[in-house]
Design a protein around this motif. Structure first.
Motif, PDB file in Angstrom:
ATOM      1  N   ASN A  96      -0.265 -30.219  24.184  1.00 41.55           N
ATOM      2  CA  ASN A  96      -1.220 -29.730  23.197  1.00 41.55           C
ATOM      3  C   ASN A  96      -1.642 -28.285  23.446  1.00 41.55           C
ATOM      4  N   ASN A  99      -7.061 -23.975  21.980  1.00 42.97           N
ATOM      5  CA  ASN A  99      -7.767 -23.758  20.717  1.00 42.97           C
ATOM      6  C   ASN A  99      -7.744 -22.295  20.296  1.00 42.97           C
ATOM      7  N   GLU A 131     -11.589 -22.416  28.281  1.00 41.37           N
ATOM      8  CA  GLU A 131     -11.221 -23.763  27.846  1.00 41.37           C
ATOM      9  C   GLU A 131     -10.858 -24.634  29.037  1.00 41.37           C
ATOM     10  N   TRP A 133      -8.949 -28.190  30.428  1.00 42.56           N
ATOM     11  CA  TRP A 133      -7.836 -29.120  30.167  1.00 42.56           C
ATOM     12  C   TRP A 133      -8.072 -30.412  30.938  1.00 42.56           C
ATOM     13  N   ASN A 134      -7.986 -31.548  30.251  1.00 41.58           N
ATOM     14  CA  ASN A 134      -8.224 -32.837  30.896  1.00 41.58           C
ATOM     15  C   ASN A 134      -6.945 -33.642  31.114  1.00 41.58           C
ATOM     16  N   ASN A 137      -5.937 -32.736  26.334  1.00 42.06           N
ATOM     17  CA  ASN A 137      -6.468 -31.799  25.347  1.00 42.06           C
ATOM     18  C   ASN A 137      -7.274 -30.683  26.008  1.00 42.06           C
ATOM     19  N   TRP A 138      -7.444 -29.594  25.237  1.00 39.37           N
ATOM     20  CA  TRP A 138      -8.277 -28.459  25.641  1.00 39.37           C
ATOM     21  C   TRP A 138      -9.625 -28.529  24.926  1.00 39.37           C
ATOM     22  N   THR A 139     -10.691 -28.264  25.660  1.00 36.49           N
ATOM     23  CA  THR A 139     -12.037 -28.241  25.102  1.00 36.49           C
ATOM     24  C   THR A 139     -12.715 -26.936  25.479  1.00 36.49           C
ATOM     25  N   GLU A 140     -13.312 -26.255  24.500  1.00 40.72           N
ATOM     26  CA  GLU A 140     -14.038 -25.024  24.795  1.00 40.72           C
ATOM     27  C   GLU A 140     -15.308 -25.361  25.561  1.00 40.72           C
ATOM     28  N   VAL A 141     -15.547 -24.586  26.631  1.00 45.17           N
ATOM     29  CA  VAL A 141     -16.741 -24.766  27.456  1.00 45.17           C
ATOM     30  C   VAL A 141     -17.492 -23.440  27.523  1.00 45.17           C
ATOM     31  N   THR A 183     -19.719 -25.970  34.895  1.00 42.98           N
ATOM     32  CA  THR A 183     -20.528 -25.907  33.669  1.00 42.98           C
ATOM     33  C   THR A 183     -20.813 -24.475  33.248  1.00 42.98           C
TER      34      THR A 183
END
Length: 236
Positions: A96, A99, A131, A133-134, A137-141, A183
């Motif tokens: 994937n 973003n 971003e 990665w888990n 998927n990639w998630t914006e932090v 965080t």
């Protein structure tokens, strides 16, 4: 060896803007610019480099994360790509996308848990986007405090460093150093020598920064934050 640098066996393919991950005895290097962009990948066993299967997409100025030569993740890159590929020790597989597309990014972590940070967009504008990665998927932090790209990094997805980098107009190099706790990013003591395109290795509490430009430098600095209270950079 902790004190001195020693010349060892060369890469098989000469190039710049290459990305790498792993350890001093088990590493992988992929992509780069000769020109043009290349898809070459090579693994290191502590003595020699060996050509392995190429990336699916030739590119340079990417971010990379991985524990050793058998497992890695490569992401972003020229020209402002959001593509991501995973390495299983034999082949590269597209996974994937990020973003936010970009180039000149930096990576932290391993193939299944990584951070992509500090890239530039299509107008060569430095970004603060980060971003996580888990493995799927990639998630914006939360963003970096200082926009930049071509920085150095060290550490993991929960305890990392990002130092140096560039923010045009050229030369625009910075010595800014930020710590990551999983965080938030917090600014701390800067590099002694401001530069971009530098290398970095180690952990959040014991890291090394080396090379970079402009001008081209072989300056090497150690970062020590063993108590998470007193932070210093020293020329080594």
């Amino acid at each position: 060896n902790g004190t001195n640098w020693t010349e060892v066996n060369d890469l098989g393919t000469s190039r710049r803007r290459i990305s790498s991950s792993g350890t001093s005895t088990s590493a992988i290097a992929a992509g780069g610019f000769t020109p043009p962009h290349v898809a070459n990948a090579e693994t290191w066993n502590g003595t020699n480099w060996t050509e392995v299967n190429d990336l699916n997409t030739a590119k340079s100025s990417t971010g990379m994360a991985g524990a050793d030569s058998t497992s890695a993740l490569i992401f972003s890159g020229s020209a402002t790509s959001n593509t991501v590929e995973s390495w299983n020790g034999t082949n590269w597989t597209e996974v994937n996308d990020l973003n936010t597309a970009g180039y000149g990014g930096t990576g932290l972590g391993i193939a299944t848990a990584a951070v992509c940070l500090d890239r530039a967009d299509t107008s060569d504008t430095a970004q603060t986007v980060v971003e996580l990665w888990n493995g799927t998927n990639w998630t914006e932090v939360n963003n970096l405090n200082t926009p930049r790209y071509y920085s150095g990094s060290a550490g993991t997805t929960t305890a990392g460093l990002a130092f140096g980098g560039t923010n045009p107009p050229i030369p625009g190099s910075t010595g800014v150093n930020e710590t990551w706790n999983g965080t938030n990013w917090t600014e701390t003591v800067d590099l002694s020598t401001a530069r971009s395109g530098l290398g970095g290795a180690g952990t959040q509490t014991s890291a090394v920064a080396f090379g970079g430009a402009p001008p081209y430098t072989n300056a090497t600095e150690e970062f020590s934050n063993s108590a998470n209270t007193s932070v210093t950079f020293t020329d080594s």
